[in-house]
Design a protein around this motif. Sequence first.
Motif, PDB file in Angstrom:
ATOM      1  N   PHE A  52       2.863   6.185  -2.559  1.00 25.84           N
ATOM      2  CA  PHE A  52       3.987   7.093  -2.809  1.00 25.84           C
ATOM      3  C   PHE A  52       4.093   7.347  -4.308  1.00 25.84           C
ATOM      4  CE2 PHE A  52       8.368   8.157  -3.783  1.00 25.84           C
ATOM      5  CZ  PHE A  52       8.599   9.196  -2.879  1.00 25.84           C
ATOM      6  N   LEU A  53       3.977   6.278  -5.094  1.00 28.63           N
ATOM      7  CA  LEU A  53       4.028   6.413  -6.550  1.00 28.63           C
ATOM      8  C   LEU A  53       2.846   7.246  -7.059  1.00 28.63           C
ATOM      9  CD1 LEU A  53       5.464   5.574  -9.158  1.00 28.63           C
ATOM     10  CD2 LEU A  53       4.112   3.466  -9.151  1.00 28.63           C
ATOM     11  N   ALA A  54       1.667   7.030  -6.471  1.00 29.22           N
ATOM     12  CA  ALA A  54       0.487   7.806  -6.866  1.00 29.22           C
ATOM     13  C   ALA A  54       0.698   9.291  -6.594  1.00 29.22           C
ATOM     14  CB  ALA A  54      -0.743   7.307  -6.112  1.00 29.22           C
ATOM     15  N   GLY A  55       1.349   9.609  -5.467  1.00 37.24           N
ATOM     16  CA  GLY A  55       1.624  11.002  -5.142  1.00 37.24           C
ATOM     17  C   GLY A  55       2.555  11.654  -6.136  1.00 37.24           C
ATOM     18  N   MET A  59      -1.481   0.492 -10.300  1.00 37.47           N
ATOM     19  CA  MET A  59      -2.166   0.859  -9.070  1.00 37.47           C
ATOM     20  C   MET A  59      -1.879   2.318  -8.693  1.00 37.47           C
ATOM     21  SD  MET A  59      -2.321  -2.402  -6.492  1.00 37.47           S
ATOM     22  CE  MET A  59      -0.550  -2.528  -6.198  1.00 37.47           C
ATOM     23  N   GLY A  60      -0.670   2.783  -8.953  1.00 42.14           N
ATOM     24  CA  GLY A  60      -0.357   4.189  -8.715  1.00 42.14           C
ATOM     25  C   GLY A  60      -1.149   5.094  -9.637  1.00 42.14           C
ATOM     26  N   PHE A  61      -1.274   4.679 -10.904  1.00 46.97           N
ATOM     27  CA  PHE A  61      -2.001   5.484 -11.889  1.00 46.97           C
ATOM     28  C   PHE A  61      -3.489   5.553 -11.581  1.00 46.97           C
ATOM     29  CE2 PHE A  61      -4.456   5.720 -15.876  1.00 46.97           C
ATOM     30  CZ  PHE A  61      -4.067   6.988 -16.283  1.00 46.97           C
ATOM     31  N   ALA A  67       0.839  -1.202   0.000  1.00 50.13           N
ATOM     32  CA  ALA A  67       0.000   0.000   0.000  1.00 50.13           C
ATOM     33  C   ALA A  67       0.875   1.254   0.000  1.00 50.13           C
ATOM     34  CB  ALA A  67      -0.922  -0.001   1.222  1.00 50.13           C
ATOM     35  N   GLY A  68       1.936   1.236   0.790  1.00 49.79           N
ATOM     36  CA  GLY A  68       2.821   2.389   0.850  1.00 49.79           C
ATOM     37  C   GLY A  68       3.496   2.674  -0.477  1.00 49.79           C
ATOM     38  N   ALA A  69       3.988   1.627  -1.135  1.00 52.78           N
ATOM     39  CA  ALA A  69       4.645   1.794  -2.436  1.00 52.78           C
ATOM     40  C   ALA A  69       3.655   2.352  -3.456  1.00 52.78           C
ATOM     41  CB  ALA A  69       5.207   0.460  -2.919  1.00 52.78           C
TER      42      ALA A  69
END
Length: 317
Positions: A59-62, A240-242, A54-56
Amino acid sequence: MKKEKKSMWAWFPITFLTALFCCVLWGSATPAIKIAYQLFGISPDDTASRIMLAGARFFLAGVMTIGFGSLLAKRFLLPGQDSFGSIAVLSFFQTVGQYFFFFMALAHITGVRGSIINAAGNFFAILLAAYLFHFEKFTLRKFAGCITGFAGIFLILGGLSAFNGAESVSLSGEGAMLLAAIFYALSSCCIKIYSRKENPVVLSGYQFMLGGSVLFIIGFTMGGHLIFGSISCVLNLIYMGFISAGAYTLWGILLKHNPVSRISILGFMNPVMGVLLSAIFLGENREAFSITGLISLLLVVAGIIIVNTEKAGKSKR
């Protein structure tokens, strides 16, 4: 005097298709997370690795959100000096709290069940806005919408059977998803407060990065690990980040060029997409298209439409 040209984002076919795309992205989060557990080999009892994942993701989404927002603004977006407190509070509710429980829940329940239960956040937000934050009045229409929506949640939980032990309901599954919905509702109210003074893209992007970092560090400290066994792991994480960055950015554009009521009511497609995509990618057809599943989904969708229709009516006066 020249008449201001109407933005293409305000043209309803574009508005609808963009909102649909956002809801497809958000709806795909549930199957994407459950697929990620398989790709990364994360077992249901491996809480630490789930938190790291979830953290990875966030962070990537941010990073993506700030990147997209900076491109649209044609300048690099930075938070103001007085924004760090808001970012920290929002990060606690929207990312750390909500997704700690969201990722936990999806390790123990189906995607269909999770998508419907998570929609409770729409109704919790109405209650909190009226009774805790006092943003708006709790009208008869909102009451009817919440009752309708919660009836759908109650039904998918098993109805009265959930209380007499006939239906299996667990704190780590259904309970965790309801807690995630409550954190979502709290974060929605916080965004309404903080976005009065700060760019919501800036708030969201930096709180994603802060919350993602916190979750990753907690998971790592607890002994979690992420094993990238194939390129599919990398692609899944990027996607998932996107999901968060892309959907949030586009939704923000729609809110900028349209009445809030028009966009809010289109959010009914979110649980629909979650259920459909879980059926397609996770093979949960039996539950998705069961009588209980369909009636629960229809009640939740009806509830979302009812509570947002009132806003649409008021905006025309």
